[in-house]
Design a protein around this motif. Structure first.
Motif, mmCIF file in Angstrom:
data_model
loop_
_atom_site.group_PDB
_atom_site.id
_atom_site.type_symbol
_atom_site.label_atom_id
_atom_site.label_comp_id
_atom_site.label_asym_id
_atom_site.label_seq_id
_atom_site.Cartn_x
_atom_site.Cartn_y
_atom_site.Cartn_z
ATOM 1 N N PRO A 32 0.914 -1.213 -0.074
ATOM 2 C CA PRO A 32 0.002 -0.065 0.005
ATOM 3 C C PRO A 32 0.813 1.305 0.018
ATOM 4 O O PRO A 32 1.764 1.355 0.906
ATOM 5 C CB PRO A 32 -0.755 -0.091 1.402
ATOM 6 N N PRO A 36 -6.972 3.732 2.310
ATOM 7 C CA PRO A 36 -8.176 3.216 1.374
ATOM 8 C C PRO A 36 -8.879 4.519 0.955
ATOM 9 O O PRO A 36 -9.406 5.280 1.896
ATOM 10 C CB PRO A 36 -8.621 2.437 2.377
ATOM 11 N N GLY A 62 -2.131 -7.207 -4.869
ATOM 12 C CA GLY A 62 -3.095 -6.446 -4.432
ATOM 13 C C GLY A 62 -4.247 -6.425 -5.390
ATOM 14 O O GLY A 62 -3.970 -6.483 -6.775
ATOM 15 N N ASP A 85 -11.035 -4.038 -5.548
ATOM 16 C CA ASP A 85 -11.303 -3.788 -4.470
ATOM 17 C C ASP A 85 -11.100 -2.108 -4.212
ATOM 18 O O ASP A 85 -10.182 -1.827 -4.250
ATOM 19 C CB ASP A 85 -10.681 -4.534 -3.096
ATOM 20 N N GLU A 88 -8.852 -1.165 -1.181
ATOM 21 C CA GLU A 88 -7.387 -1.817 -1.208
ATOM 22 C C GLU A 88 -6.600 -1.430 -2.482
ATOM 23 O O GLU A 88 -5.430 -2.271 -2.784
ATOM 24 C CB GLU A 88 -7.254 -3.100 -0.667
ATOM 25 N N CYS A 89 -7.131 -0.743 -3.399
ATOM 26 C CA CYS A 89 -6.597 -0.686 -4.820
ATOM 27 C C CYS A 89 -5.287 0.317 -5.022
ATOM 28 O O CYS A 89 -4.764 -0.033 -5.974
ATOM 29 C CB CYS A 89 -7.523 -0.296 -5.768
ATOM 30 N N ASN A 91 -2.283 0.234 -4.620
ATOM 31 C CA ASN A 91 -0.986 -0.509 -4.104
ATOM 32 C C ASN A 91 -0.057 -0.491 -5.308
ATOM 33 O O ASN A 91 -0.404 -0.334 -6.333
ATOM 34 C CB ASN A 91 -1.279 -2.014 -3.539
#
Length: 506
Positions: A32, A36, A62, A85, A88-89, A91
């Motif tokens: 990350p 988020p 990820g 997602d 959590e994208c 990354n």
């Protein structure tokens, strides 16, 4: 039983991560670089991730940013859709020959996909071979796409959303900031970063060349089939926003409801708006993309670069010989074009159609009506913007610019693809043996061409000069042609360049 490869741990500014030893390289995946982007942070600039305690696992990709299914991408390589997602994208992935004290060149990749699709976890972009064979550190980035990354809300939601039309670019900048602050721990040199990308990724590279706040985060740039044009102004971007709101049934006065719209609904709305805009063939056919908002971008990248922005950054740029064929071959609605349709189409691009048609017929191997339309699409969208950007940079006092064209033709689909859009990608990343690649390239694509491209890109990342051909200038216009037998040409598409000059003068 064979032992599994050992893990390796590297410390970052937000915590330690565990990667995997691959043999000749080490991989750290799904790292990350921002918090988020959900809840009140949806449509807001990226924020730093929360630090973590202990060692975070970084041995698997990820998720990608939310996106609709890309049937063309699946047809190209046969790979399944990306895991997505929204939370959590943001990354990135790192491949390095060694997380040591070396100071290797760093190559940060921005994927394409019309600002609607794509991922840094695309198997074609696996950086292990590029890193190991050429002793560089490779980074690939996920960034927000479509409405999540480029929906302009500054006029509707006020001060806190002034940057909303360029969040994808701000995500990329946040990733570059992470690289600056952390890449030394992976054996990379934060003072020698090359930003490279293809299609929308190359469009993004041009935007960062033009954006003052991106200055200093990268030191060299490579644009593959990109453009410094085609941005939205705030009027055009606001029109797209109104169309999205209408599709969602949201009154503009209640636009704040967008913060709570399910991502699936927002994806559906953006798909409807994107398809409608493409069908109308408006001047900016892409519904979502960089916005000249007076903040992140104060002018179109081409205009800013002509005025000297990024002139100190060495640049490679180029396009493929048959860019447009990917769109006509893979588009199930494309069919034979009547001869009578050519004159109006070329007139819309150039004014007088006869000299334009004559120029294209003199250069293109396929002069059928459909072949000429494919060539027109490829030239207008990719090759001509590349020429204009090369001319702009060549007219400045500053770092060198090197131009190329990729002309090696795919043998897949009976050769109909030619040297189409995206064909160079598995060569650049040296992933010709990857499952599915031969669906796109045809059988036995030449490894020696991947060797040449990899050496040139890595040499440029290391020294600021690809070494294989002279820099571009307005006298000789040296252009490297990557083909069965790669060679240097002078002004290979002069006839089309002169058409550009006439069209721009109109």
């Amino acid at each position: 039983m064979q032992d599994s490869p050992p893990d390796v741990i590297v410390s970052t500014t937000h915590g330690a991560i565990r990667g995997t030893a691959l043999g000749n390289a080490f991989a750290f995946q799904g790292v990350p670089y921002a918090a988020p982007p959900i809840g009140t942070r949806r449509f807001g600039p990226p924020q730093p991730p929360e630090p973590w305690i202990g060692v975070r696992d970084a041995r698997a990709y990820g998720p990608a940013a939310p996106q609709n299914h890309d049937a063309v991408l699946e047809r190209m390589f046969g790979h399944p859709p990306f895991v997505q997602d929204e939370a959590e994208c943001l990354n990135l992935n790192v491949w390095t020959p060694g997380p040591d004290t070396a100071r290797r060149p760093v190559m940060v990749w921005l994927h394409g996909g019309a600002f609607l699709t794509g991922s840094g976890s695309d198997p074609v972009f696996d950086g292990a071979r590029l890193a190991a064979r050429h002793d560089v550190v490779v980074v690939t980035v996920n960034y927000r796409l479509g409405a999540f990354g480029f929906l302009y809300l500054g006029e509707l939601l006020g001060e806190g959303y002034r940057h909303s039309g360029n969040l994808g670019l701000l995500d990329q900048r946040a990733a570059l900031t992470w690289v600056r602050d952390n890449i030394a721990g992976f054996g990379g040199d934060p003072a020698n970063v090359t930003l490279f990308g293809q299609s929308a990724g190359a469009w993004s590279v041009a935007a960062h060349l033009a954006a003052p706040e991106s200055g200093g985060l990268f030191h060299k740039a490579i644009l593959q089939s990109g453009s410094g044009e085609g941005t939205h102004d705030t009027v055009s971007a606001a029109e797209v926003t109104r169309e999205v709101l209408a599709e969602l049934g949201i009154d503009p006065a209640r636009a704040r409801r967008l913060l709570d719209v399910p991502s699936a609904d927002l994806l559906r709305a953006q798909d409807v708006v994107s398809r409608a805009r493409w069908a109308r063939s408006e001047s900016v056919a892409l519904a979502f993309g960089p916005v000249v908002d007076g903040l992140t971008l104060t002018g179109t990248p081409l205009a800013r670069i002509r005025a000297g922005a990024g002139a100190d950054v060495p640049l490679i740029l180029g396009a493929n010989a048959d860019e447009g064929r990917m769109f006509t071959v893979f588009d199930p609605s494309a069919s034979e074009v009547p001869e009578a349709a050519l004159a109006p189409m070329f007139a819309a691009a150039y004014g007088a159609p006869e000299p334009a048609l004559a120029a294209f017929r003199g250069l293109e191997p396929d002069t059928s009506p459909l072949g000429l339309v494919s060539a027109l699409i490829g030239d207008r969208a990719f090759r001509a913007p590349t020429r204009r950007l090369a001319e702009a940079r060549a007219g400045l006092d500053g770092a060198g610019v090197w131009r190329y064209r990729f002309r090696w033709p795919s043998t897949a689909l009976d050769g109909r693809l030619g040297a189409c859009h995206s064909l160079e990608l598995p060569f650049v990343f040296d992933n010709l043996a990857l499952d599915g690649v031969e669906r796109f390239t045809g059988a036995r694509p030449p490894q020696e061409l991947a060797d040449i491209l990899g050496r040139a890109w890595a040499a440029f990342a290391r020294e600021g000069d690809p070494g294989l051909w002279p820099a571009y200038d307005r006298v000789h216009r040296h252009t490297m042609t990557f083909d069965h037998a790669s060679h240097v040409e002078q002004d290979p598409d002069r006839a089309l360049r002169l058409l550009d000059d006439v069209a721009e003068a109109r």
